[in-house]
Design an enzyme around this catalytic site. Structure first.
Site, short mmCIF file in Angstrom:
data_model
loop_
_atom_site.label_atom_id
_atom_site.label_comp_id
_atom_site.label_asym_id
_atom_site.label_seq_id
_atom_site.Cartn_x
_atom_site.Cartn_y
_atom_site.Cartn_z
N PHE A 178 0.80 -1.25 0.09
CA PHE A 178 0.04 0.06 0.12
C PHE A 178 0.85 1.15 0.01
CE2 PHE A 178 -2.79 3.10 2.03
CZ PHE A 178 -4.06 2.87 1.44
N ASP A 231 2.60 -5.41 8.81
CA ASP A 231 1.50 -4.23 8.60
C ASP A 231 0.31 -5.27 8.62
OD1 ASP A 231 -0.58 -2.81 7.70
OD2 ASP A 231 0.65 -1.36 6.68
N TYR A 253 -10.12 0.51 11.31
CA TYR A 253 -11.19 0.95 10.74
C TYR A 253 -11.81 0.05 9.65
CZ TYR A 253 -7.90 3.44 7.63
OH TYR A 253 -6.80 3.34 6.90
N LYS A 254 -11.06 -1.08 9.36
CA LYS A 254 -11.44 -2.17 8.32
C LYS A 254 -12.18 -3.21 9.01
CE LYS A 254 -7.90 -0.31 5.23
NZ LYS A 254 -6.26 -0.49 4.97
N ARG A 312 -12.64 -5.36 -5.93
CA ARG A 312 -12.20 -5.96 -4.67
C ARG A 312 -13.72 -6.35 -3.91
NH1 ARG A 312 -8.35 -3.18 -0.81
NH2 ARG A 312 -10.07 -1.70 -0.61
C1 LIG Z 1 -5.47 0.91 5.11
C2 LIG Z 1 -4.12 0.89 4.90
C3 LIG Z 1 -3.07 1.87 5.58
C4 LIG Z 1 -4.01 3.08 5.84
O1 LIG Z 1 -3.01 4.04 6.44
P1 LIG Z 1 -3.60 5.34 7.16
O2 LIG Z 1 -2.62 5.99 7.72
O3 LIG Z 1 -4.54 4.65 8.20
O4 LIG Z 1 -4.50 6.03 6.24
C5 LIG Z 1 -1.85 1.46 5.42
N1 LIG Z 1 -1.20 0.57 5.11
C6 LIG Z 1 -1.91 -0.51 4.52
C7 LIG Z 1 -1.32 -1.53 4.12
C8 LIG Z 1 -3.33 -0.39 4.57
O5 LIG Z 1 -4.25 -1.38 4.23
#
Ligand SMILES: *Cc1c(COP(=O)(O)O)cnc(C)c1O
Length: 418
Positions: free
Chosen positions: A150, A219, A244-245, A393
């Site tokens: 990400f 992560d 939040y997921k 997705r």
């Molecule tokens: C959702 C997600 C994030 C989100 O980062 P924020 O700082 O909360 O916006 C980061 N890394 C991964 C792999 C994600 O899936």
């Protein structure tokens, strides 16, 4: 099936509409039976979800737990409105980051005292990566970073590496073993890839990183709340994740940072704010880091969203993550089967691995015009999401998604292509 077509899904030689009646009767009946037998099915009542919506985007924004509005109302009207500043003590505001960290810890296989809630995932990644680089053995020069990550993880890793004098080396998770060496300081990996839904082997990769004398940062954004993680059992060094997921904490809910107990005394945060001080209210000019999980804190916690998260975590009461995992795999298997039955051959291709050991809790399908296809699905009451350039997705959140939802989503997709 040849390798080239192994991931193709779809009904050969039949249009979806003509395939519908026979397949529909069988699959809908199976879905009804699977839902009736589902021990987690009744947990949907713990969520406030629109009746007629198939919500397959809980891997992006989890649904609203029914207890949250009342809890937030109390935080705002009574704790803030009436108790005012007394709430830092009387309502437990000050200790919320560690208390909620302990509430969340069992979901990622961590004993109490190692998880701190607060800040965003991006900020926690920064703390974790710089912290890990400062814990690494001297003389090591490289930070291996999941090449498919990400984007925020990659951006933050680049800055953390620059600050700590390390060189970033992008590596596909499948190629980490070959890339490890005695120059490796830190390795950053995603437990589940956000785009493909591929699950990486956390136990084996953690062991390999340790065998090379390096530290690993995981992560967990796309695995925590969907499958067992086992941070303590597998000896992970540091980990971050959002809430939040799959953890349903709400939009912008605070993230978390895990620092293994054995590293806490040496953990040197790059953001040593006053909340991480051993005696924050002594207000001394010298910084003395707190012991334990509080060292991961920075500034004043975001109480409103943090206490919404605390209420949201109530949905996990009595739920075993192994059961969630079993249902998640059954749901994604069933969805793939329904897609194969309803969608004409050649229209979509599964990106997510078939093997259970390599699958997270989502199914990603590659297709032409994916953006338009997803918009059409959403217009028909099936909410997933689109990731550029060509991926649909579908997130399967076992606490509130059932087999009938999976069947309807696939059938709707079939109609769009029919
Ligand atoms: C959702 C997600 C994030 C989100 O980062 P924020 O700082 O909360 O916006 C980061 N890394 C991964 C792999 C994600 O899936």
């Amino acid at each position: 099936m040849s390798d080239a077509t192994a991931n193709r899904v779809g009904t050969p030689a039949r249009a979806a509409d003509s395939a519908d009646s026979a397949d529909f009767a069988g699959l809908a009946a199976r879905a009804a039976r699977l839902d009736a037998e589902d021990g987690l099915g009744k947990l949907r009542e713990r969520f406030a979800l629109p009746e007629d919506l198939v919500y397959l985007d809980g891997n992006s924004l989890g649904a609203l737990p029914a207890a949250v509005p009342g809890a937030v109302d109390d935080v705002i009207r009574r704790q803030w409105g009436e108790l005012l500043i007394r709430s830092w003590d009387e309502s437990g505001w000050w200790t919320a980051p560690e208390r909620i960290g302990d509430l969340l810890a069992p979901l990622v296989g961590a004993a109490a005292g190692q998880v701190t809630v607060g800040d965003s995932t991006s900020v926690n990644l920064f703390k974790a990566l710089v912290g890990a680089a400062r814990l690494a053995a001297p003389g090591r020069t490289r930070m291996l970073v999941d090449a498919a990550t990400f984007p925020t993880d990659g951006y933050i890793a680049a800055s953390a590496a620059r600050m700590t004098g390390l060189e970033v080396v992008p590596v596909e998770p499948g190629e980490v073993l070959g890339a490890l060496g005695d120059d490796t300081a830190v390795v950053l990996l995603n437990h589940v890839d956000y785009r493909s839904g591929r699950l990486h082997d956390l136990p084996a990769l953690t062991a390999a990183v340790h065998a090379a004398g390096a530290l690993v940062v995981w992560d967990l954004c796309h695995s925590a709340g969907a499958l067992p993680v086992g941070l303590d059992a597998h000896g992970v060094d540091l980990a971050v994740g959002c809430t939040y997921k799959y953890l349903n904490g709400g939009p912008g809910a605070p993230a978390y940072l895990y620092v293994a107990a054995r590293h806490q005394d040496a953990f040197d945060s790059p953001l040593p704010g006053w909340n991480s001080h051993a005696e924050p209210f002594a207000m001394t000019p010298e910084y003395v880091p707190a012991r334990g999980a509080a060292r991961a804190r920075v500034g004043t916690p975001d109480i409103l969203s943090m206490l919404a998260l605390e209420a949201a975590l109530g949905v996990w009461e009595g739920v075993r993550i192994e059961e969630v995992r079993a249902k998640s795999l059954a749901l994604t298997d069933f969805f793939l089967e329904c897609v194969a039955a309803y969608v004409p051959a050649g229209k979509v291709e599964a990106v997510t691995p078939r093997e259970h050991g390599e699958r997270g809790s989502q199914v990603s399908l590659r297709c032409a015009n994916a953006r338009e296809v997803m918009a059409e699905l959403i217009a028909r009451g099936v909410v997933g999401d689109f990731r550029a350039p060509d991926v649909l997705r579908f997130g399967f959140t076992p606490l509130y998604v059932g087999f009938a939802d999976a069947e309807r989503a696939a059938r709707t997709l079939g109609h769009i292509f029919g």
